[in-house]
Design a protein around this motif. Sequence first.
Motif, PDB file in Angstrom:
ATOM      1  N   ARG A   1     -47.201 -46.201  15.226  1.00 18.13           N
ATOM      2  CA  ARG A   1     -48.356 -46.697  15.859  1.00 18.13           C
ATOM      3  C   ARG A   1     -48.737 -47.859  14.733  1.00 18.13           C
ATOM      4  NH1 ARG A   1     -52.250 -45.978  20.098  1.00 18.13           N
ATOM      5  NH2 ARG A   1     -54.140 -47.384  19.524  1.00 18.13           N
ATOM      6  N   THR A   2     -48.650 -47.718  13.203  1.00 18.32           N
ATOM      7  CA  THR A   2     -49.143 -48.698  12.560  1.00 18.32           C
ATOM      8  C   THR A   2     -47.970 -49.758  12.635  1.00 18.32           C
ATOM      9  OG1 THR A   2     -49.760 -46.883  11.047  1.00 18.32           O
ATOM     10  CG2 THR A   2     -49.718 -48.832   9.906  1.00 18.32           C
TER      11      THR A   2
ATOM     12  N   LYS B   1     -48.061 -41.514  13.481  1.00 20.59           N
ATOM     13  CA  LYS B   1     -48.999 -42.622  12.719  1.00 20.59           C
ATOM     14  C   LYS B   1     -47.962 -43.767  12.242  1.00 20.59           C
ATOM     15  CE  LYS B   1     -53.077 -42.397  10.608  1.00 20.59           C
ATOM     16  NZ  LYS B   1     -53.804 -42.495  11.406  1.00 20.59           N
ATOM     17  N   TYR B   2     -46.973 -43.378  11.822  1.00 19.25           N
ATOM     18  CA  TYR B   2     -45.813 -44.298  11.209  1.00 19.25           C
ATOM     19  C   TYR B   2     -45.702 -45.501  12.447  1.00 19.25           C
ATOM     20  CZ  TYR B   2     -41.706 -46.743   9.772  1.00 19.25           C
ATOM     21  OH  TYR B   2     -40.802 -47.754   9.413  1.00 19.25           O
TER      22      TYR B   2
ATOM     23  N   HIS C   1     -48.615 -51.729  15.810  1.00 17.47           N
ATOM     24  CA  HIS C   1     -49.899 -52.240  15.985  1.00 17.47           C
ATOM     25  C   HIS C   1     -49.978 -53.705  15.273  1.00 17.47           C
ATOM     26  CE1 HIS C   1     -54.083 -52.768  16.300  1.00 17.47           C
ATOM     27  NE2 HIS C   1     -54.392 -52.670  15.208  1.00 17.47           N
ATOM     28  N   SER C   2     -48.965 -53.640  14.001  1.00 21.72           N
ATOM     29  CA  SER C   2     -49.146 -54.886  13.133  1.00 21.72           C
ATOM     30  C   SER C   2     -48.093 -55.753  13.702  1.00 21.72           C
ATOM     31  CB  SER C   2     -48.199 -54.241  11.758  1.00 21.72           C
ATOM     32  OG  SER C   2     -47.104 -54.092  11.811  1.00 21.72           O
TER      33      SER C   2
END
Length: 500
Positions: free
Chosen positions: A125-126, A122-123, A129-130
């Motif tokens: 990916r976020t 999750k870390y 993505h940003s």
Amino acid sequence: MDVFGIEEIILAVILFIAIHYWRLNRNTPMTIWPIMGMLPSFIHNVSNFYDYINSLLQQNGGTIIFEGPWLTNMKMVFTSDCMNVQHITSTKFENYGKGKDFEEIFEVLGDGIFRSDFHMWKYNRTLLHSIFKQENFQVFLHKTIEKKIFSSLLVFLDHACKKGLQVDLQDIFQRLTFDNICSIVLGFDPICLSIDLPQIACEKAFTQAENTLFYRHVTPKFLWKLQKWLQIGEEKKFSKNVKIVDKMVYSKIKSKKDQMQGEQQFDLLSILLKQSIGDGKNPIDDENKFLRDTSINLLAAGRDTISSTLTWFFWLVSTHPFVEAKILEEIKENLPSRKDNWKYLGMEGLNKLIYLHATLCEVLRLYPPVPIEHKSSLKCDVLPSGHKIKSNTMIVYSLYSMGRVEKIWGKDCLEFKPERWISKKGGIIQVPSYKFIAFNAGPRTCLGKDISFFEMKMIISSILLNYQIQVVEDHPIIPSISVVLDMRYGLKINVKKRSI
Ligand code: HEM
């Protein structure tokens, strides 16, 4: 005096069992041998692995259970059933992680996005993505790709035309995309693509390392682990190749850190360094290792996937002249003026290339660069197909087979038809990602889909407008056996200047 000794009796029993099994299974492609399970059939068909799995899946309603040799714990479920795939990738996403086997095979990816699950994933990916959304990064990306096309690709193809060279187009695309992804991720161009086609150690090491990762998929775990421990054979080569790639990446991290006070840069490493990832509010213990892992994951994500799609694209298009003519017509229609160079097609022009977009989707349907994916179940479950899954079971879904499922694509599923993607109103038909699976589905859908379409459209339009590509007659076109669906013998072509 005994008529038969104990050895003869054992041999006779083994022969009897072997003949019995052969007779029992001779008409099925999936022989289950005593002790060895299905492994001999898999090994026997390894040179044709993806088509072999595809035919097994078609004959068995879309899902099969593979059992390996006794005591090896090699049990996997193979599927091409889109309802199962939707279940694994989306509906029950929490229950299907990358798993221990994936972790072990792909240890080289460290804690990067491809190998992590849960919190770490999750870390990653976020964060990525940003960055991918940032305007500065996108402008940098477009300029980098455009510059590379002008300074290397077109220069090389001009040279090949003048000298009448026969060219391996797959090799050219691998060089081009490696240069592009290194520039985008590390802010460094290794210049693999130039007219003298140099051997660049890190590019070669990267390719060979990927081949070993496939080898680990088809070799019993204890065997490749033993080779790794003893540092022999394929595993010895692998360690050497990883060291070469690591050396390159760590040296770029160091030089980026040294340059931090200089002019602003927008490659991924520079952006990551500015985001102070090691500030204690996140799961990163070792900043350099995190930067290395992220870089290696993105180099793997963005290099071969694009070169593989481009290679299959040019083979399919040059063997379907009608499709090539339509793409060219569309590109020319979208040039602001006939006299203008292709480069003025720009972002807006590229977005108007509907037929080219449809053709790329069709290529990705039939030849997805990532031909298989695997997940592992955390808890026991039942798949929509009715198959019971125990915890820690490896589930392999074949992206290659899913593009060939009649129920999804119709009776003409084996035909190359870009038109199937175009609606009556002339737009692109949106197919749900659990059916058109090339970019994966659910929360782990590819983050580079838009980047890929942009890069591929730029490269294709620049080539088609300037050159005619002719595949060398009788050149064998066979998928390679690797984690990425390349062509085993490359794509040999002749190239001529096109006048428009
Ligand atoms: C034709 C080009 C491409 C195809 C077909 C493709 C396909 C895929 C597939 C199948 C996955 C799932 C992998 C897995 O879960 O094991 C994936 C994930 C990913 N791709 Fe791509 N990819 C392409 C290009 C790119 C590019 C150019 C980038 C970035 C520069 C990229 C970045 C990623 C990332 C970061 C993920 C991980 C997503 C996650 O696990 O959350 N891809 N891609």
